[in-house]
Design an enzyme around this catalytic site. Structure first.
Site, PDB file in Angstrom:
ATOM      1  NE  ARG A 188      -3.481   2.225   2.956  1.00 35.43           N
ATOM      2  CZ  ARG A 188      -4.658   2.718   2.516  1.00 35.43           C
ATOM      3  NH1 ARG A 188      -5.336   2.079   1.580  1.00 35.43           N
ATOM      4  NH2 ARG A 188      -5.143   3.832   3.011  1.00 35.43           N
ATOM      5  CB  ILE A 204      -5.471   6.106  -1.206  1.00 34.43           C
ATOM      6  CG1 ILE A 204      -5.413   4.570  -1.100  1.00 34.43           C
ATOM      7  CG2 ILE A 204      -4.678   6.703  -0.066  1.00 34.43           C
ATOM      8  CD1 ILE A 204      -3.957   4.020  -1.174  1.00 34.43           C
ATOM      9  CB  SER A 205     -10.717   4.075   0.436  1.00 34.87           C
ATOM     10  OG  SER A 205     -11.437   4.651  -0.625  1.00 34.87           O
ATOM     11  CD  GLN A 206     -11.302   3.501   7.592  1.00 30.65           C
ATOM     12  OE1 GLN A 206     -12.324   3.923   7.035  1.00 30.65           O
ATOM     13  NE2 GLN A 206     -11.267   3.148   8.846  1.00 30.65           N
TER      14      GLN A 206
END
Ligand code: SAH
Length: 219
Positions: free
Chosen positions: A39, A65-67
């Protein structure tokens, strides 16, 4: 550099255990994808140390960028299998596409901001995600030439479910999409059946706007 790799590997293991498994995501394919994809490489180097935290991060152009948990929850809802063809609207950093590409046969991902499209494309090449196909356009119209899709994932908030995306879903196909106003949305899962669609509300969420012909018309 090697030390870094080991450190990020450990952080990723903790992320999966504490943020994802602990909150009920249990599909082994999703958990192993979340353990595999680096990530930190999907955010700028200045943010590497925060990449495994329990929050979204900026990726430039007012996008995020999402959790990690949201990525895992949405991926699990897609019920992906190794022969599945997936359409993603909103490539962004490319992280969600990489997670899907770890599980599915092929991922088609569309982004409307040119520089995000380019940097994701470069990263997919570098990380050898040869099963991700990218496109620079308005994703609210879907990708008709490559339809039908076994799964559709929309990673930006829509005022309503875009019709073209429903019609490009295979019978038995699953879609997840945040639907609501610009401040808050509900995560909706849509299953296309022989005689129509079935929807399930997975709960509240907050995404940036889905902009385009079948989405929000302006910023
Ligand atoms: N899936 C991404 C999340 C990106 S945020 C990730 O894992 O990083 C949402 C993205 O949707 C933004 O990059 C935004 O530019 C893009 N987007 C918004 N409307 C779009 C549209 N109509 N077509 C394609 N991309 C869109």
């Amino acid at each position: 550099m090697n030390g870094d790799l080991i450190k990020f590997d450990r952080l990723r293991g903790e992320m999966v255990k504490k943020q994802i498994e602990a909150r009920g995501v249990s599909d082994p394919k999703v958990l192993s994808a979340m353990r595999n994809v680096p990530r930190h490489l999907f955010v700028s180097e200045a943010l590497w140390d925060q990449a495994y935290g329990d929050f979204p991060l900026p990726i430039g152009h007012d996008q995020t960028i999402s959790q990690p948990y949201i990525v895992a929850e949405m991926t699990e809802a897609l019920q992906l299998d190794k022969q599945d063809r997936v359409l993603e609207i909103g490539t962004g950093s490319g992280y969600q596409a990489a997670i899907c590409a770890e599980i599915a046969f092929r991922v088609y991902t569309i982004e409307r901001i040119h520089s995000l499209y380019l940097s994701a494309r470069r990263l997919f090449d570098q990380l050898k995600y040869h099963n991700i196909v990218t496109r620079y356009s308005d994703g609210t119209a879907g990708w008709r030439e490559e339809s039908p899709f076994d799964a559709v994932i929309v990673t930006a908030g829509a005022p309503e479910i875009p019709n073209p995306l429903i019609s490009q879903l295979a019978i038995g196909g699953r879609m997840v999409i945040p639907v609501g106003n610009q401040y808050s949305q509900e995560l909706i899962k849509v299953v296309r059946e022989e005689e129509g669609i079935r929807t399930v509300n997975l709960g509240g969420c907050r995404f940036v706007k889905l902009l385009g012909e079948h989405g929000w018309k302006e910023l």
